[in-house]
Design a protein around this motif. Sequence first.
Motif, PDB file in Angstrom:
ATOM      1  N   UNK A  36      87.403  -2.778 -41.793  1.00  0.00           N
ATOM      2  CA  UNK A  36      87.262  -3.147 -43.199  1.00  0.00           C
ATOM      3  C   UNK A  36      88.572  -2.947 -43.954  1.00  0.00           C
ATOM      4  N   UNK A  37      89.222  -1.827 -43.740  1.00  0.00           N
ATOM      5  CA  UNK A  37      90.482  -1.559 -44.433  1.00  0.00           C
ATOM      6  C   UNK A  37      91.580  -2.529 -43.999  1.00  0.00           C
ATOM      7  N   UNK A  38      91.642  -2.836 -42.719  1.00  0.00           N
ATOM      8  CA  UNK A  38      92.663  -3.775 -42.232  1.00  0.00           C
ATOM      9  C   UNK A  38      92.442  -5.167 -42.813  1.00  0.00           C
ATOM     10  N   UNK A  39      91.211  -5.654 -42.753  1.00  0.00           N
ATOM     11  CA  UNK A  39      90.915  -6.994 -43.264  1.00  0.00           C
ATOM     12  C   UNK A  39      91.101  -7.047 -44.780  1.00  0.00           C
ATOM     13  N   UNK A  40      90.696  -5.999 -45.479  1.00  0.00           N
ATOM     14  CA  UNK A  40      90.809  -5.976 -46.940  1.00  0.00           C
ATOM     15  C   UNK A  40      92.275  -6.013 -47.370  1.00  0.00           C
ATOM     16  N   UNK A  41      93.130  -5.286 -46.662  1.00  0.00           N
ATOM     17  CA  UNK A  41      94.563  -5.309 -46.989  1.00  0.00           C
ATOM     18  C   UNK A  41      95.107  -6.722 -46.844  1.00  0.00           C
ATOM     19  N   UNK A  42      94.651  -7.443 -45.834  1.00  0.00           N
ATOM     20  CA  UNK A  42      95.103  -8.819 -45.620  1.00  0.00           C
ATOM     21  C   UNK A  42      94.662  -9.759 -46.735  1.00  0.00           C
ATOM     22  N   UNK A  43      93.626  -9.385 -47.478  1.00  0.00           N
ATOM     23  CA  UNK A  43      93.125 -10.253 -48.545  1.00  0.00           C
ATOM     24  C   UNK A  43      93.552  -9.778 -49.938  1.00  0.00           C
ATOM     25  N   UNK A  44      94.502  -8.869 -49.993  1.00  0.00           N
ATOM     26  CA  UNK A  44      95.064  -8.478 -51.268  1.00  0.00           C
ATOM     27  C   UNK A  44      94.535  -7.197 -51.885  1.00  0.00           C
ATOM     28  N   UNK A  45      93.608  -6.532 -51.223  1.00  0.00           N
ATOM     29  CA  UNK A  45      93.136  -5.251 -51.734  1.00  0.00           C
ATOM     30  C   UNK A  45      94.173  -4.158 -51.460  1.00  0.00           C
ATOM     31  N   UNK A  46      94.277  -3.213 -52.375  1.00  0.00           N
ATOM     32  CA  UNK A  46      94.937  -1.947 -52.085  1.00  0.00           C
ATOM     33  C   UNK A  46      93.851  -1.122 -51.414  1.00  0.00           C
ATOM     34  N   UNK A  47      94.118  -0.556 -50.260  1.00  0.00           N
ATOM     35  CA  UNK A  47      93.066   0.107 -49.490  1.00  0.00           C
ATOM     36  C   UNK A  47      93.284   1.608 -49.405  1.00  0.00           C
ATOM     37  N   UNK A  48      92.146   2.324 -49.470  1.00  0.00           N
ATOM     38  CA  UNK A  48      92.147   3.782 -49.402  1.00  0.00           C
ATOM     39  C   UNK A  48      90.977   4.200 -48.512  1.00  0.00           C
ATOM     40  N   UNK A  49      91.211   5.166 -47.648  1.00  0.00           N
ATOM     41  CA  UNK A  49      90.135   5.780 -46.867  1.00  0.00           C
ATOM     42  C   UNK A  49      89.879   7.165 -47.443  1.00  0.00           C
ATOM     43  N   UNK A  50      88.646   7.397 -47.881  1.00  0.00           N
ATOM     44  CA  UNK A  50      88.240   8.727 -48.321  1.00  0.00           C
ATOM     45  C   UNK A  50      87.483   9.375 -47.174  1.00  0.00           C
ATOM     46  N   UNK A  51      88.041  10.457 -46.661  1.00  0.00           N
ATOM     47  CA  UNK A  51      87.408  11.202 -45.563  1.00  0.00           C
ATOM     48  C   UNK A  51      87.631  12.683 -45.809  1.00  0.00           C
TER      49      UNK A  51
END
Length: 168
Positions: A36-51
Amino acid sequence: MTAEPGACAVAHGETEEEPPGRTLVAVFASPVSRYLLAYAADTGYRTVLFEPDLARTAEGCDLRTALPELDAGTDVVVTDHHRPELGEVLRAALAGAPRWIGVLGNPRHPGPHVAALTALGVPAADIARVHRPVGLNIGSRTPPEIAIATLAGLLADRNDRPGGFDFP
């Protein structure tokens, strides 16, 4: 069907169009969150993983052990509904101002987030802000497919299109 002005030129790489600024916060490291994070970055999202559990972290992403600020440009997707901290994380997300919050899970089973949030005293109106199921109904089963369905639903919503989250 007519294309939007410039859509063909963008698709052919003749011009660039910036997508609206959005942040996607994937909650909990999981096989789905990785895709999800990889694909979202490709579509212009700034991505963050909260863990919050450093033993479960993933490399190669903007990792946070505390929930980042959630504003009107933020979409939040919980990728593991079995985690014991589910209710507390969702309560914190609801206290912010994210545009959209969703929890992955089989639509044929009750969402565990409802009981978790109810037990924490979260009002029903706030619980109703949490989307479940998440994504388009494409019959996804594998982590990459689930990520694609989830992101497709978010993109439809971001672009004000009727991609839909309904599962008949």
